[in-house]
Design an enzyme around this catalytic site. Sequence first.
Site, PDB file in Angstrom:
ATOM      1  N   HIS A  80      -5.264 -19.954  12.745  1.00  0.00           N
ATOM      2  CA  HIS A  80      -6.624 -20.408  12.434  1.00  0.00           C
ATOM      3  C   HIS A  80      -7.415 -19.359  11.635  1.00  0.00           C
ATOM      4  CE1 HIS A  80     -10.697 -21.826  12.567  1.00  0.00           C
ATOM      5  NE2 HIS A  80     -11.016 -20.602  12.962  1.00  0.00           N
ATOM      6  N   CYS A 112      -6.811 -26.297  14.838  1.00  0.00           N
ATOM      7  CA  CYS A 112      -8.027 -27.087  15.042  1.00  0.00           C
ATOM      8  C   CYS A 112      -7.744 -28.591  15.079  1.00  0.00           C
ATOM      9  CB  CYS A 112      -9.056 -26.759  13.973  1.00  0.00           C
ATOM     10  SG  CYS A 112      -9.682 -25.073  14.165  1.00  0.00           S
ATOM     11  N   CYS A 150     -12.711 -27.324  10.464  1.00  0.00           N
ATOM     12  CA  CYS A 150     -11.466 -26.697  10.002  1.00  0.00           C
ATOM     13  C   CYS A 150     -10.314 -27.682  10.094  1.00  0.00           C
ATOM     14  CB  CYS A 150     -11.169 -25.448  10.841  1.00  0.00           C
ATOM     15  SG  CYS A 150      -9.646 -24.623  10.355  1.00  0.00           S
ATOM     16  N   CYS A 208      -7.064 -26.819  10.005  1.00  0.00           N
ATOM     17  CA  CYS A 208      -5.804 -26.117  10.269  1.00  0.00           C
ATOM     18  C   CYS A 208      -5.056 -26.757  11.431  1.00  0.00           C
ATOM     19  CB  CYS A 208      -6.066 -24.630  10.521  1.00  0.00           C
ATOM     20  SG  CYS A 208      -6.448 -24.194  12.217  1.00  0.00           S
ATOM     21  N   ASP A 263      -8.052  -7.144   1.196  1.00  0.00           N
ATOM     22  CA  ASP A 263      -7.119  -7.295   2.317  1.00  0.00           C
ATOM     23  C   ASP A 263      -7.799  -6.702   3.537  1.00  0.00           C
ATOM     24  OD1 ASP A 263      -6.601  -4.328   1.556  1.00  0.00           O
ATOM     25  OD2 ASP A 263      -5.609  -4.597   3.481  1.00  0.00           O
ATOM     26  N   ASP A 302       0.869  -1.180   0.000  1.00  0.00           N
ATOM     27  CA  ASP A 302       0.000   0.000   0.000  1.00  0.00           C
ATOM     28  C   ASP A 302       0.907   1.232   0.000  1.00  0.00           C
ATOM     29  OD1 ASP A 302      -2.172   1.644  -0.033  1.00  0.00           O
ATOM     30  OD2 ASP A 302      -3.015   1.004   1.877  1.00  0.00           O
TER      31      ASP A 302
HETATM   32  N1  PRF Z   1      -6.418   4.039   0.306  1.00  0.00           N
HETATM   33  C1  PRF Z   1      -5.242   3.348   0.491  1.00  0.00           C
HETATM   34  N2  PRF Z   1      -5.171   2.290   1.303  1.00  0.00           N
HETATM   35  C2  PRF Z   1      -6.283   1.886   1.953  1.00  0.00           C
HETATM   36  C3  PRF Z   1      -7.522   2.542   1.799  1.00  0.00           C
HETATM   37  C4  PRF Z   1      -7.604   3.687   0.930  1.00  0.00           C
HETATM   38  O1  PRF Z   1      -8.636   4.328   0.743  1.00  0.00           O
HETATM   39  C5  PRF Z   1      -8.435   1.852   2.614  1.00  0.00           C
HETATM   40  C6  PRF Z   1      -9.876   2.144   2.780  1.00  0.00           C
HETATM   41  N3  PRF Z   1     -10.292   2.067   4.120  1.00  0.00           N
HETATM   42  C7  PRF Z   1      -7.730   0.821   3.229  1.00  0.00           C
HETATM   43  N4  PRF Z   1      -6.444   0.852   2.816  1.00  0.00           N
HETATM   44  N5  PRF Z   1      -4.151   3.751  -0.151  1.00  0.00           N
HETATM   45 ZN    ZN Z   2      -8.735 -23.955  12.354  1.00  0.00          ZN
END
Ligand code: PRF
Ligand code: ZN
Length: 371
Positions: A337, A311, A306, A308, A268, A93
């Site tokens: 888990h 578990c 599960c 894993c 994510d 990110d």
């Molecule tokens: N922009 C970026 N990363 C993020 C978000 C976003 O808007 C969000 C939204 N909640 C999570 N991670 N760059």
């Molecule tokens: Zn599990």
Amino acid sequence: MTKPGTFVVHATDGNARRGTLSTAHGDIQTPIFMPVGTQGTVKSLSPQDLEEMNAQIILGNTYHLYLRPGDELVARRGGLHKFSNWNRPILTDSGGFQVFSLKGIRKLSEEGVEFRSYIDGSKHFFSPEKAIEIQMNLGSDIMMVLDECVGYGADRGYTEKSLEMTTRWAKRCRERYPAGSGDQLMFGIVQGGFFKDLRTRSAEQLCSLPFEGFAIGGLSVGESIPEMYEQVHHTAPLLPAEKPRYLMGVGTPLDLLEAVSAGVDMLDCVLPSRNARNGTLFTSQGKINIKKAAYKEDDSPLDPNCNCYTCRNFSKAYLRHLYMSKELLSYRLNTYHNLYFYLDLMQQVRDSIENGTFAQLKARYEDAYAA
Ligand code: PRF
Ligand code: ZN
């Protein structure tokens, strides 16, 4: 090796898509959930654990790794894959969310964003170009553009100005690393808050730029679940069908299913790993809190369905004991888990899209998680 950035949709079921995205470190089968490894590690787990549970791609954070240990230090060690010994794909990110959500005085301008380190209070500046240069040093497979994630409740005027700037920043990010100039991919991020016409405008502007994929940002920032779903269903179909779509920072098992039903391919969230450390565990029968007294002498596994390591080998009574004693193994077994559960859910999602039974799978989880 298939050319990085190649995305093939193999099957659809309603708006849900079953695809493959190729990266420099291998293919990703979508829809996919990406465990969060902010500091270049998924908290309490080793790369071996993650491979064992079939994690296909993990997420790292530009903001954290730039501040510590420093992206140049990582580059000197051969990049984040080599440094952390994770040889499958990594998405980083941009810092566009962390800078805006973590405390630290910040000044926002056309040039970029000034912020203070959460570690020592020192002053730093991210321009769109700088955010990409850091991700080039980290060597991630998928880089994210620098964006502004506007807070919940931002008015129309602010949101409009912000999305226009996010588009200009996206353009500068792409110019810093033009399409095809290397093996790294770059995704644009749609903003526009909770105004559908602004979301549409943001999507149109970003989709005119040559990104290898597109993300939906600015959600899960304090709105209600129906509001979030409404924006996801509005925005996902605006993104090109032939490119991967990534919903950022979402969510619960039901959120994953809803997003997939809208045509989202990647997600994510810190939820499964963070909740694990708080003792909140996801099971095929719904969510449970392991600290409840009812589990004191419960010899049954966390989730009988599960497979894993947790578990297969431990009782709820033991997991509760570890949690109450704040033992390190509690974090590890619980995280193992919860992530296994999320990855297994997405495997079921992929299978169901191929079999045309996605709606039934979604309904089943909606029942289990209604309580
Ligand atoms: N922009 C970026 N990363 C993020 C978000 C976003 O808007 C969000 C939204 N909640 C999570 N991670 N760059
Ligand atoms: Zn599990």
